[in-house]
Design an enzyme around this catalytic site. Structure first.
Site, PDB file in Angstrom:
ATOM      1  N   LYS A 192      73.992  89.089 -31.735  1.00  7.46           N
ATOM      2  CA  LYS A 192      74.318  88.167 -32.850  1.00  7.46           C
ATOM      3  C   LYS A 192      74.377  86.745 -32.398  1.00  7.46           C
ATOM      4  O   LYS A 192      75.167  86.270 -31.628  1.00  7.46           O
ATOM      5  CB  LYS A 192      75.655  88.573 -33.183  1.00  7.46           C
ATOM      6  CG  LYS A 192      75.707  87.789 -34.713  1.00  7.46           C
ATOM      7  CD  LYS A 192      77.246  87.657 -35.374  1.00  7.46           C
ATOM      8  CE  LYS A 192      77.794  86.270 -34.588  1.00  7.46           C
ATOM      9  NZ  LYS A 192      77.160  85.424 -35.191  1.00  7.46           N
ATOM     10  N   GLU A 267      82.438  84.043 -21.437  1.00  9.41           N
ATOM     11  CA  GLU A 267      82.188  82.693 -20.896  1.00  9.41           C
ATOM     12  C   GLU A 267      82.639  81.710 -22.014  1.00  9.41           C
ATOM     13  O   GLU A 267      81.955  81.529 -23.074  1.00  9.41           O
ATOM     14  CB  GLU A 267      80.588  82.390 -20.736  1.00  9.41           C
ATOM     15  CG  GLU A 267      79.691  83.581 -19.779  1.00  9.41           C
ATOM     16  CD  GLU A 267      79.887  83.259 -18.253  1.00  9.41           C
ATOM     17  OE1 GLU A 267      80.563  81.836 -18.038  1.00  9.41           O
ATOM     18  OE2 GLU A 267      79.723  83.987 -17.634  1.00  9.41           O
ATOM     19  N   CYS A 301      79.664  73.861 -22.354  1.00 12.17           N
ATOM     20  CA  CYS A 301      80.892  74.455 -21.865  1.00 12.17           C
ATOM     21  C   CYS A 301      81.328  73.585 -20.504  1.00 12.17           C
ATOM     22  O   CYS A 301      82.545  73.384 -20.212  1.00 12.17           O
ATOM     23  CB  CYS A 301      80.686  75.661 -21.556  1.00 12.17           C
ATOM     24  SG  CYS A 301      79.410  76.288 -20.780  1.00 12.17           S
ATOM     25  N   GLU A 400      89.306  71.136 -25.301  1.00  6.67           N
ATOM     26  CA  GLU A 400      87.798  71.069 -25.327  1.00  6.67           C
ATOM     27  C   GLU A 400      87.121  70.313 -26.752  1.00  6.67           C
ATOM     28  O   GLU A 400      87.405  70.686 -27.986  1.00  6.67           O
ATOM     29  CB  GLU A 400      87.100  72.404 -25.282  1.00  6.67           C
ATOM     30  CG  GLU A 400      85.407  72.171 -25.277  1.00  6.67           C
ATOM     31  CD  GLU A 400      85.006  73.413 -24.771  1.00  6.67           C
ATOM     32  OE1 GLU A 400      85.202  74.590 -25.789  1.00  6.67           O
ATOM     33  OE2 GLU A 400      84.082  73.645 -23.684  1.00  6.67           O
TER      34      GLU A 400
HETATM   35  P1  NAI Z   1      82.702  80.168 -31.863  1.00  4.62           P
HETATM   36  O1  NAI Z   1      83.524  80.853 -30.396  1.00  4.62           O
HETATM   37  O2  NAI Z   1      83.681  80.506 -33.148  1.00  4.62           O
HETATM   38  O3  NAI Z   1      81.548  80.884 -31.887  1.00  4.62           O
HETATM   39  C1  NAI Z   1      80.619  81.360 -30.998  1.00  4.62           C
HETATM   40  C2  NAI Z   1      80.120  82.771 -31.331  1.00  4.62           C
HETATM   41  O4  NAI Z   1      80.823  83.668 -31.567  1.00  4.62           O
HETATM   42  C3  NAI Z   1      79.474  82.621 -32.714  1.00  4.62           C
HETATM   43  O5  NAI Z   1      78.216  83.607 -32.669  1.00  4.62           O
HETATM   44  C4  NAI Z   1      80.208  83.263 -33.796  1.00  4.62           C
HETATM   45  O6  NAI Z   1      79.513  83.676 -34.910  1.00  4.62           O
HETATM   46  C5  NAI Z   1      80.921  84.303 -33.014  1.00  4.62           C
HETATM   47  N1  NAI Z   1      82.101  84.599 -33.427  1.00  4.62           N
HETATM   48  C6  NAI Z   1      83.184  83.695 -34.373  1.00  4.62           C
HETATM   49  N2  NAI Z   1      84.330  84.314 -34.592  1.00  4.62           N
HETATM   50  C7  NAI Z   1      84.143  85.585 -34.020  1.00  4.62           C
HETATM   51  C8  NAI Z   1      84.970  86.583 -34.163  1.00  4.62           C
HETATM   52  N3  NAI Z   1      86.110  86.697 -35.015  1.00  4.62           N
HETATM   53  N4  NAI Z   1      84.383  87.870 -33.686  1.00  4.62           N
HETATM   54  C9  NAI Z   1      83.254  87.826 -33.110  1.00  4.62           C
HETATM   55  N5  NAI Z   1      82.544  86.788 -32.917  1.00  4.62           N
HETATM   56  C10 NAI Z   1      82.825  85.672 -33.586  1.00  4.62           C
HETATM   57  O7  NAI Z   1      82.817  78.647 -31.735  1.00  4.62           O
HETATM   58  P2  NAI Z   1      82.612  77.652 -32.737  1.00  4.62           P
HETATM   59  O8  NAI Z   1      83.472  77.913 -33.970  1.00  4.62           O
HETATM   60  O9  NAI Z   1      81.253  77.457 -33.364  1.00  4.62           O
HETATM   61  O10 NAI Z   1      83.017  76.290 -32.077  1.00  4.62           O
HETATM   62  C11 NAI Z   1      84.284  76.045 -31.860  1.00  4.62           C
HETATM   63  C12 NAI Z   1      84.521  75.579 -30.558  1.00  4.62           C
HETATM   64  O11 NAI Z   1      84.135  76.399 -29.564  1.00  4.62           O
HETATM   65  C13 NAI Z   1      83.806  74.258 -30.179  1.00  4.62           C
HETATM   66  O12 NAI Z   1      83.985  73.007 -30.616  1.00  4.62           O
HETATM   67  C14 NAI Z   1      83.731  74.370 -28.669  1.00  4.62           C
HETATM   68  O13 NAI Z   1      84.970  73.900 -28.120  1.00  4.62           O
HETATM   69  C15 NAI Z   1      83.912  75.754 -28.285  1.00  4.62           C
HETATM   70  N6  NAI Z   1      82.432  76.235 -27.841  1.00  4.62           N
HETATM   71  C16 NAI Z   1      82.222  76.664 -26.762  1.00  4.62           C
HETATM   72  C17 NAI Z   1      80.823  77.229 -26.256  1.00  4.62           C
HETATM   73  C18 NAI Z   1      80.628  77.519 -24.903  1.00  4.62           C
HETATM   74  O14 NAI Z   1      79.679  77.547 -24.412  1.00  4.62           O
HETATM   75  N7  NAI Z   1      81.540  77.616 -23.986  1.00  4.62           N
HETATM   76  C19 NAI Z   1      79.921  77.416 -27.332  1.00  4.62           C
HETATM   77  C20 NAI Z   1      80.286  77.004 -28.602  1.00  4.62           C
HETATM   78  C21 NAI Z   1      81.550  76.731 -29.000  1.00  4.62           C
END
Ligand code: NAI
Ligand code: MG
Length: 497
Positions: A192, A267, A301, A400
């Site tokens: 996904k 991660e 990240c 973050e």
């Molecule tokens: P997120 O963690 O919500 O999204 C990442 C993935 O998880 C997306 O594919 C999303 O559709 C999915 N997702 C979201 N909620 C879910 C759930 N309940 N169950 C299963 N999958 C789910 O990240 P978002 O909202 O885009 O960004 C928020 C913050 O997260 C950012 O500001 C940043 O701090 C952090 N982040 C960290 C990343 C990294 O590489 N470690 C990458 C993206 C975001």
């Protein structure tokens, strides 16, 4: 410049057609018929509409993945055949690298220089690296001590159907980090992509079909986290979830996975310290601190979002960082002149602006940036932003931000900095800049982080493990470590008497 003219005909063709998702080798719409838009963050314009997959679509995809795993030709393929398919896929992506780079830049916002030089070649090499592993996944023979004569050996078998949920900051590269090791180990996949950046994953799906992976080996379901993502996490027939994204969602995934005891690898986020000692070569350390935070608009990240500088060189480092920050040319990523693109979405823009506001309210000193440039009012641009602060407990020192916002903070000595650097719930990465070899290693050993860079930053290699201590994650991707995430170990006993 007319940006549309620089975009390949093929990319326009891709964007112009009806987008479908890949389930069981078929290109399909969502069961509900719903779609959602994905936008160009440089302009706010809609690029395409993609299927809004939910639990019904995830269920179809998991069934397809299960069939491909248990019944299809995939399960009978030799490791060498799996390896060849992965190599072919890498070649195909390489052939179409420009198309991928442009599509990635349009969907994510990152500069074309970064997508063309980092994301796409990194993807190609990642598939090649794990193509090589497919034929080298071995077990052991174990000298057991029970009375009698036994042959005891281990096999590494695929975990099974793997659900993979990826973020938007390196969309295609994250797809590769997930899919390549899973397939090398013989699993089947339901991927996904992030709802902000689904397009390059769909193009990848086309190439996966084209090179001849059997139907159902890779399924790609576009949709939102709370619907499609959660359905994958909660599905009783998914054996493992691999996730990259926020720590908050990582926590939900651990809970959801508990139902059928899915294997989980995570991660997650970071608040990585980048530490500059006065004996460092500042001509390298300063650019290292700048690149450490501004790479990919800070949406990394491992972003070195806390720069700690020992008293003595503090003012020098800060003034150089501020000068550079003011000189950065912001603009649409597709324009080769742009040095920094927009953030990925309006939501991310608001989140980052909110942190900047919090920083000011809590008394951090804003030295430059902190706003959207006037001439780029349609896109989600944030100026490179430098704060100075002394207290480790400010929100902008703890959470973050995931944007081009750095906090520079002074320290006294090695004891002081190790304490400050480790004073965080995260533990993904850290940087150390010094020419004193003892200090370098001593600090590297004391930092609680999955990766420590000495006199460098943001280096990643397919052969070197990647992952976090503490709340930055569970498990290590890359290298032979990734094979542990995607295999179960079986111990076989044979009585020789
Ligand atoms: P997120 O963690 O919500 O999204 C990442 C993935 O998880 C997306 O594919 C999303 O559709 C999915 N997702 C979201 N909620 C879910 C759930 N309940 N169950 C299963 N999958 C789910 O990240 P978002 O909202 O885009 O960004 C928020 C913050 O997260 C950012 O500001 C940043 O701090 C952090 N982040 C960290 C990343 C990294 O590489 N470690 C990458 C993206 C975001
Ligand atoms: Mg979210």
């Amino acid at each position: 410049m007319d940006q549309a003219l620089s975009v390949q005909e093929r990319v326009r063709g891709f964007l112009g057609r009806e987008q479908k998702m890949l389930i069981g080798g078929q290109w399909v719409s969502a069961v509900s018929g719903k779609t959602f838009p994905t936008v160009n963050p440089a302009t706010g314009e809609v690029l395409a509409h993609v299927p809004d997959g939910d639990a019904a679509d995830v269920d179809k995809a998991v069934r397809a993945a299960r069939r491909a795993l248990e019944e299809g030709p995939w399960s009978r393929m030799t490791p060498a055949e799996r390896s060849r398919l992965l190599y072919k896929l890498a070649d195909k992506i390489e052939e179409r690298a420009t198309e991928f780079a442009q599509l990635e830049t349009l969907d994510n916002g990152k500069t074309i220089r970064e997508s063309a030089n980092i994301d796409i070649p990194g993807t190609v090499e990642h598939f090649r690296y794990f193509a090589g592993w497919a034929t080298k996944i071995t077990g052991e023979t174990i000298p057991v001590s029970v009375p009698g004569h036994f042959l005891n050996y281990t096999r590494r078998e695929p975990v099974g159907v793997v659900g993979q949920i990826i973020p938007w900051n390196f969309p295609l590269l994250m797809a590769a980090w997930k899919i390549a090791p899973a397939l090398a180990c013989g699993n089947t996949v339901v991927l996904k992509p992030a709802e902000q950046t689904p397009l390059t994953a769909l193009l990848l799906g086309e190439l996966i079909q084209e090179v001849g992976f059997p139907d159902g080996v890779v399924n790609i379901v576009t949709g939102f986290g709370e619907t499609a993502g959660a359905a994958l996490v909660n599905h009783p027939d998914v054996d493992k979830i691999a996730f990259t994204g926020s720590t908050e969602v990582g926590r939900k995934i651990m809970q959801g996975a508990a139902g059928n005891m899915k294997r989980v690898s995570l991660e997650l986020g970071g608040k990585s310290p980048n530490i500059i000692f006065p004996d460092a070569d500042l001509s390298k350390a300063i650019p290292g601190a700048i690149m450490g935070i501004y790479f990919n608009q800070g949406q990394v990240c491992a972003a070195g979002s806390r720069v700690y500088v020992q008293k003595g060189v503090f003012d020098n480092v800060v003034s150089n960082m501020v000068d550079y920050s003011k000189s950065v040319r912001l603009g649409p990523g597709i324009d080769p002149q742009s040095e920094m693109g927009p953030l990925v979405s309006n939501e991310q823009f608001n989140r980052v602006m909110h942190y900047i506001e919090r920083g000011r309210e809590e008394g951090a000193e804003l030295l430059c940036g902190g706003a959207r440039p006037d001439h780029l009012s349609n896109g989600y641009f944030v100026q490179p932003t430098v704060f100075v602060a002394t207290q480790n407990d400010l929100t902008i020192m703890r959470e973050e931000i995931f944007g081009p916002v750095v906090v520079v903070s002074p320290f006294n000595d090695i004891e002081d900095i190790v304490k400050k650097a480790n004073d965080t719930m995260y533990g993904l990465a850290a940087g150390v800049w010094t020419n004193d070899i003892r200090k370098a290693h001593r600090t590297a050993h004391l930092l609680k982080a999955g990766t420590v860079w000495v006199n460098c930053y943001n280096l990643i290699d397919n052969a070197s493990p990647w992952g976090g201590f503490k709340q930055s994650g569970i498990g290590r991707e890359m290298g032979h470590y990734a094979l542990e995430l995607y295999t179960e170990v079986k111990s076989v006993w044979v009585n020789l008497d």
